[in-house]
Scaffold this motif. Structure first.
Motif, PDB file in Angstrom:
ATOM      1  N   SER A 156       0.841  -1.187   0.000  1.00  0.00           N
ATOM      2  CA  SER A 156       0.000   0.000   0.000  1.00  0.00           C
ATOM      3  C   SER A 156       0.883   1.245   0.000  1.00  0.00           C
ATOM      4  CB  SER A 156      -0.899   0.005   1.240  1.00  0.00           C
ATOM      5  OG  SER A 156      -1.663   1.181   1.277  1.00  0.00           O
ATOM      6  N   ASN A 157       0.503   2.243  -0.803  1.00  0.00           N
ATOM      7  CA  ASN A 157       1.265   3.490  -0.832  1.00  0.00           C
ATOM      8  C   ASN A 157       0.377   4.685  -0.505  1.00  0.00           C
ATOM      9  OD1 ASN A 157      -0.217   3.833  -3.169  1.00  0.00           O
ATOM     10  ND2 ASN A 157       1.528   4.342  -4.450  1.00  0.00           N
ATOM     11  N   VAL A 196      -0.760   1.770  -8.769  1.00  0.00           N
ATOM     12  CA  VAL A 196      -2.113   1.697  -9.313  1.00  0.00           C
ATOM     13  C   VAL A 196      -3.074   2.303  -8.297  1.00  0.00           C
ATOM     14  CG1 VAL A 196      -3.921   0.190 -10.218  1.00  0.00           C
ATOM     15  CG2 VAL A 196      -1.524  -0.435 -10.534  1.00  0.00           C
ATOM     16  N   THR A 197      -3.905   3.225  -8.775  1.00  0.00           N
ATOM     17  CA  THR A 197      -4.985   3.795  -7.972  1.00  0.00           C
ATOM     18  C   THR A 197      -6.287   3.499  -8.723  1.00  0.00           C
ATOM     19  OG1 THR A 197      -4.969   5.953  -9.041  1.00  0.00           O
ATOM     20  CG2 THR A 197      -3.466   5.662  -7.171  1.00  0.00           C
ATOM     21  N   PRO A 198      -7.436   3.826  -8.157  1.00  0.00           N
ATOM     22  CA  PRO A 198      -8.678   3.572  -8.892  1.00  0.00           C
ATOM     23  C   PRO A 198      -8.778   4.317 -10.232  1.00  0.00           C
ATOM     24  CG  PRO A 198      -9.159   3.955  -6.584  1.00  0.00           C
ATOM     25  CD  PRO A 198      -7.700   4.250  -6.775  1.00  0.00           C
ATOM     26  N   GLU A 199      -7.980   5.368 -10.422  1.00  0.00           N
ATOM     27  CA  GLU A 199      -8.073   6.166 -11.647  1.00  0.00           C
ATOM     28  C   GLU A 199      -6.870   6.052 -12.575  1.00  0.00           C
ATOM     29  OE1 GLU A 199      -8.174   7.979  -8.567  1.00  0.00           O
ATOM     30  OE2 GLU A 199     -10.306   7.607  -8.361  1.00  0.00           O
ATOM     31  N   VAL A 200      -5.647   5.914 -12.025  1.00  0.00           N
ATOM     32  CA  VAL A 200      -4.440   5.992 -12.859  1.00  0.00           C
ATOM     33  C   VAL A 200      -3.466   4.859 -12.565  1.00  0.00           C
ATOM     34  CG1 VAL A 200      -4.552   8.496 -13.103  1.00  0.00           C
ATOM     35  CG2 VAL A 200      -3.209   7.511 -11.263  1.00  0.00           C
ATOM     36  N   LEU A 201      -2.579   4.649 -13.545  1.00  0.00           N
ATOM     37  CA  LEU A 201      -1.446   3.741 -13.398  1.00  0.00           C
ATOM     38  C   LEU A 201      -0.196   4.566 -13.648  1.00  0.00           C
ATOM     39  CD1 LEU A 201      -0.958   0.191 -14.297  1.00  0.00           C
ATOM     40  CD2 LEU A 201       0.558   1.747 -15.485  1.00  0.00           C
ATOM     41  N   SER A 202       0.751   4.481 -12.725  1.00  0.00           N
ATOM     42  CA  SER A 202       1.984   5.248 -12.835  1.00  0.00           C
ATOM     43  C   SER A 202       3.164   4.286 -12.865  1.00  0.00           C
ATOM     44  CB  SER A 202       2.107   6.194 -11.641  1.00  0.00           C
ATOM     45  OG  SER A 202       3.318   6.892 -11.708  1.00  0.00           O
ATOM     46  N   VAL A 203       4.059   4.481 -13.822  1.00  0.00           N
ATOM     47  CA  VAL A 203       5.240   3.631 -13.977  1.00  0.00           C
ATOM     48  C   VAL A 203       6.479   4.478 -13.759  1.00  0.00           C
ATOM     49  CG1 VAL A 203       6.582   2.228 -15.578  1.00  0.00           C
ATOM     50  CG2 VAL A 203       4.095   2.088 -15.604  1.00  0.00           C
ATOM     51  N   ARG A 204       7.356   4.019 -12.885  1.00  0.00           N
ATOM     52  CA  ARG A 204       8.641   4.686 -12.685  1.00  0.00           C
ATOM     53  C   ARG A 204       9.733   3.648 -12.915  1.00  0.00           C
ATOM     54  NH1 ARG A 204      10.055   9.024  -8.346  1.00  0.00           N
ATOM     55  NH2 ARG A 204      11.881   9.804  -9.404  1.00  0.00           N
ATOM     56  N   LEU A 215       3.586  -1.927  -6.908  1.00  0.00           N
ATOM     57  CA  LEU A 215       4.397  -3.118  -7.147  1.00  0.00           C
ATOM     58  C   LEU A 215       5.828  -2.647  -7.347  1.00  0.00           C
ATOM     59  CD1 LEU A 215       4.534  -6.197  -7.704  1.00  0.00           C
ATOM     60  CD2 LEU A 215       4.196  -5.654 -10.125  1.00  0.00           C
ATOM     61  N   ARG A 216       6.734  -3.138  -6.486  1.00  0.00           N
ATOM     62  CA  ARG A 216       8.148  -2.765  -6.572  1.00  0.00           C
ATOM     63  C   ARG A 216       8.984  -4.001  -6.879  1.00  0.00           C
ATOM     64  NH1 ARG A 216      10.159   1.367  -2.116  1.00  0.00           N
ATOM     65  NH2 ARG A 216       8.700   3.037  -2.549  1.00  0.00           N
ATOM     66  N   PHE A 217       9.957  -3.811  -7.763  1.00  0.00           N
ATOM     67  CA  PHE A 217      10.847  -4.923  -8.098  1.00  0.00           C
ATOM     68  C   PHE A 217      12.107  -4.387  -8.764  1.00  0.00           C
ATOM     69  CE2 PHE A 217       7.622  -4.398 -11.344  1.00  0.00           C
ATOM     70  CZ  PHE A 217       8.334  -4.344 -12.527  1.00  0.00           C
ATOM     71  N   THR A 218      13.123  -5.223  -8.776  1.00  0.00           N
ATOM     72  CA  THR A 218      14.361  -4.934  -9.490  1.00  0.00           C
ATOM     73  C   THR A 218      14.331  -5.747 -10.766  1.00  0.00           C
ATOM     74  OG1 THR A 218      15.548  -4.548  -7.432  1.00  0.00           O
ATOM     75  CG2 THR A 218      16.872  -5.009  -9.389  1.00  0.00           C
ATOM     76  N   ALA A 219      14.548  -5.081 -11.893  1.00  0.00           N
ATOM     77  CA  ALA A 219      14.437  -5.766 -13.174  1.00  0.00           C
ATOM     78  C   ALA A 219      15.327  -5.097 -14.209  1.00  0.00           C
ATOM     79  CB  ALA A 219      12.989  -5.754 -13.650  1.00  0.00           C
TER      80      ALA A 219
END
Length: 179
Positions: free
Chosen positions: A7-8, A85-93, A14-18
């Motif tokens: 939760s943020n 991920v929130t109910p409205e948006v997806l954010s990728v960093r 979702l956090r990961f090393t890739a």
């Protein structure tokens, strides 16, 4: 678990090393491996080896170069990735690159959860993100590297119009959300 949901505040992350397999196995590396294979086969032929032996040496040396250098580059390019991920948006960093899109703009999210093929792919309009997780942790067992999406995230994605499918092939779980 190498990639887990947490939760943020207002959503889940979702956090990961890739790393990107496409970046690690660049056309230059493929060309260098092919040149090494051809050069070593020619040297083996000039040294008096039969054609089949020379071809075998070329293929083995070119393949060894591709696998070894590709794995080293993949490990060296590994970076921290966060998908929020929130109910409205997806954010990728992804390292220094950040992109935020509405959930309705995401066309596909694919998560392969287990073993060496473990990866996450996100497609949103013109943006395509592909990360390899399992290739960084090579071993022969099928181990869960990416946790399943929590019920909240699953509900948000389905409410935005995406369909969820799960498949298991050779003991490897894949979850696919498509519009």
């Amino acid at each position: 678990m190498r990639a887990h949901w947490a939760s943020n505040g207002e959503g889940m992350e979702l956090r990961f090393t890739a790393a990107s397999t496409r970046e690690a196995l660049s056309p230059g590396l493929l060309l260098a491996s092919t040149a090494l294979a051809a050069g070593s086969a020619v040297i083996a032929l000039l040294g008096g080896l039969a054609l089949t032996g020379a071809v075998l040496i070329g293929v083995l040396l070119g393949g060894l170069c591709l696998v070894f250098v590709g794995y080293l580059r993949l490990s060296a390019q590994a970076r921290e990735v966060k998908i929020a991920v929130t109910p409205e948006v997806l954010s990728v960093r992804d390292g220094n690159r950040q992109r935020t899109v509405p959930l309705t703009g995401v066309s596909r999210i694919q998560i392969v959860h287990d073993g060496a093929p473990a990866r996450v792919a996100v497609r949103a309009g013109e943006d395509r993100f592909n990360w390899s997780i399992g290739h960084l942790h090579r071993h022969n067992t099928v181990e869960r590297f990416v946790s399943e999406a929590p019920d909240e995230v699953d509900g948000w994605l389905r409410a935005s119009g995406m369909r969820r499918t799960e498949t298991v092939k050779r003991g490897v779980l894949s979850t696919d959300y498509r519009r």
